[in-house]
Design a protein around this motif. Sequence first.
Motif, short mmCIF file in Angstrom:
data_model
loop_
_atom_site.label_atom_id
_atom_site.label_comp_id
_atom_site.label_asym_id
_atom_site.label_seq_id
_atom_site.Cartn_x
_atom_site.Cartn_y
_atom_site.Cartn_z
N THR A 31 0.84 -1.21 0.00
CA THR A 31 0.00 0.00 0.00
C THR A 31 0.87 1.26 0.00
OG1 THR A 31 -1.77 -1.15 1.19
CG2 THR A 31 -1.79 1.25 1.25
N GLU A 32 1.97 1.23 0.76
CA GLU A 32 2.89 2.37 0.77
C GLU A 32 3.55 2.57 -0.59
OE1 GLU A 32 3.46 4.64 3.15
OE2 GLU A 32 1.77 3.71 4.19
N VAL A 33 3.89 1.45 -1.24
CA VAL A 33 4.48 1.55 -2.59
C VAL A 33 3.49 2.19 -3.56
CG1 VAL A 33 5.32 0.22 -4.57
CG2 VAL A 33 6.04 -0.40 -2.25
N ILE A 34 2.24 1.80 -3.48
CA ILE A 34 1.22 2.36 -4.37
C ILE A 34 1.04 3.85 -4.12
CG2 ILE A 34 -1.21 2.26 -5.02
CD1 ILE A 34 0.52 -0.09 -5.94
N LYS A 35 1.06 4.25 -2.85
CA LYS A 35 0.94 5.67 -2.53
C LYS A 35 2.11 6.46 -3.10
CE LYS A 35 -1.75 5.25 1.77
NZ LYS A 35 -1.73 5.47 3.23
N ALA A 36 3.32 5.92 -2.95
CA ALA A 36 4.50 6.61 -3.49
C ALA A 36 4.45 6.69 -5.01
CB ALA A 36 5.77 5.87 -3.04
N ALA A 37 4.01 5.60 -5.65
CA ALA A 37 3.88 5.61 -7.11
C ALA A 37 2.82 6.61 -7.57
CB ALA A 37 3.53 4.21 -7.61
N ASN A 38 1.75 6.71 -6.81
CA ASN A 38 0.69 7.66 -7.16
C ASN A 38 1.20 9.10 -7.06
OD1 ASN A 38 -2.18 7.99 -7.84
ND2 ASN A 38 -2.31 9.00 -5.86
N LYS A 39 2.00 9.40 -6.05
CA LYS A 39 2.59 10.73 -5.91
C LYS A 39 3.55 11.01 -7.06
CE LYS A 39 4.96 13.73 -2.59
NZ LYS A 39 5.54 13.83 -1.23
N TYR A 40 4.36 10.01 -7.41
CA TYR A 40 5.29 10.15 -8.55
C TYR A 40 4.52 10.43 -9.84
CZ TYR A 40 9.02 8.92 -11.83
OH TYR A 40 9.95 8.94 -12.83
N GLN A 41 3.42 9.72 -10.02
CA GLN A 41 2.63 9.90 -11.24
C GLN A 41 2.04 11.30 -11.32
OE1 GLN A 41 -1.07 9.88 -11.14
NE2 GLN A 41 -1.23 10.17 -13.36
N GLN A 42 1.55 11.80 -10.21
CA GLN A 42 0.97 13.14 -10.19
C GLN A 42 2.03 14.21 -10.48
OE1 GLN A 42 -0.86 13.34 -6.33
NE2 GLN A 42 -2.65 12.13 -6.93
N GLN A 43 3.22 14.04 -9.89
CA GLN A 43 4.29 15.01 -10.13
C GLN A 43 4.81 14.92 -11.57
OE1 GLN A 43 7.19 14.28 -7.04
NE2 GLN A 43 6.06 15.45 -5.52
N ALA A 44 4.82 13.71 -12.14
CA ALA A 44 5.23 13.56 -13.53
C ALA A 44 4.26 14.28 -14.46
CB ALA A 44 5.32 12.09 -13.90
N GLN A 45 2.97 14.18 -14.19
CA GLN A 45 1.98 14.89 -15.01
C GLN A 45 2.11 16.40 -14.83
OE1 GLN A 45 -1.95 13.11 -14.16
NE2 GLN A 45 -1.85 12.22 -16.21
N ALA A 46 2.38 16.84 -13.61
CA ALA A 46 2.58 18.27 -13.38
C ALA A 46 3.83 18.76 -14.12
CB ALA A 46 2.70 18.55 -11.88
N LEU A 47 4.89 17.94 -14.11
CA LEU A 47 6.11 18.30 -14.84
C LEU A 47 5.84 18.35 -16.33
CD1 LEU A 47 9.14 18.85 -14.87
CD2 LEU A 47 9.52 16.39 -14.89
N SER A 48 5.02 17.42 -16.82
CA SER A 48 4.67 17.43 -18.24
C SER A 48 3.94 18.71 -18.62
CB SER A 48 3.81 16.21 -18.57
OG SER A 48 3.35 16.25 -19.90
N GLN A 49 2.99 19.12 -17.78
CA GLN A 49 2.25 20.36 -18.05
C GLN A 49 3.18 21.58 -18.02
OE1 GLN A 49 -0.99 20.64 -19.03
NE2 GLN A 49 -0.91 18.41 -19.11
N ALA A 50 4.10 21.59 -17.05
CA ALA A 50 5.07 22.70 -16.98
C ALA A 50 5.96 22.71 -18.21
CB ALA A 50 5.90 22.58 -15.71
N GLY A 51 6.34 21.52 -18.69
CA GLY A 51 7.16 21.43 -19.89
C GLY A 51 6.44 21.94 -21.12
#
Length: 437
Positions: A31-51
Amino acid sequence: MSNAKKQQNPVIEITLKTINNLKVNSPPLFTEVIKAANKYQQQAQALSQAGLVLADTLTRLTIHNGGDFGEGFKKLADAIKDLENRRDEVAKVLLNEFITPNKQAIEDDQKAIVTFEKNYKKDRDQMRQDILKLEAKTRKAGKKTTPEVLKQQITELNDKIKESEQLNANKLRDVVLMERKKHATFLSQFNQFLEKEIELSADTMSKFSTNLNTHRDLINSQSQVCYFFNNNNNNNNNNNNNNNNNNNNNNNNNNNNNNNNNNNNNNNNNNNNNNNNNNNNNNNNNNNNNNNNNNNNNNNILIIFFLPLETESMISKQERTLVQIQPQGDTGSDAYRISYAPGTIQTTGGDQYYESYESYDNYDNYDNYDDGGSGLGGSELQARALYDYESAEPSDLCLKAGDIISVIQQDDGSGWTKGRNYEGNEGIFPSTYIEYV
């Protein structure tokens, strides 16, 4: 009765330990791994939008900057836009192929291991009861029955004990395979994300390596504009040399004719001398011309970097203006008047004529110079909607893909742009939903 602790069957012990690991220890960690992956995914999408915002900002540089640098800006913006779109795809793979399935898998696996443990205990308890009954029958047969009956009871007891051992071994195998299957599925789903991430990294390396080489060439060319001047000067020098040669030949011919008329006795000598001199002069001139041509050819071995067509035309094709110096006033006066002959400047829109230097280059205040509507003087930028945008907010402007929008206020870093559509409606919309035209 002995106080020593009853020894546990090692097969049963490992089976129960594996069941406990799957039921109690692993779920919180996954469950902790999934939470960390979910945070990574959200930040990756935010980085994509900033790019994408960065790419859009770089694209705007091409509106007022053409030529080789404008093309360089455009290629850089296109590369970033493509990579950020790929980054968004990678983030979606992480969400759809890893995060979402594993959230559901944690619940399903929990139910599966609880059911397995329940059935395992039931089967083990039943086997234990069967063995205890056979043990009782065997003891009874040893006291009251014949040796043949006792032997039969012992055989049945041994078979049941072997069956129990096989049951424990099978259950251990099943639970270990269940654990390994869970881990393998987890890694397989994560590998789909890693494969996309590796593809993105390879594309990033390839695209930006190409752009770096292009940028180095542009940086090295910063002091080089266009080399048509060398060609024009060379042609002018050649023309001057030819004119001088012609004048020299005419003077020699005139001198020859005069000498022939004035002195008949010296005709042969003079002609020979003049011819020799002429030949020498001609040879010298030819040698000079060859040297000039060689120098000109050496000067022409240059790289031409492209400017916007209008600018390049003004730099490279401007005709020289003929300057005339004439006496002013009485013949004995030292005053002279400088005038310019009419000339032209060749542009893409046709030839522009000017009568004098002052009529062409006479700005009282360069700060008041207007660029004629190129966009620097405050005219509105035009953009095309890339996607549909629907919003119920009164301050927003809804978009339809393909609409042409007049940009009233550009993105200030908030991610929103203000514009007006062809119906005259004004409002804000996401900056990444448009491209400038």
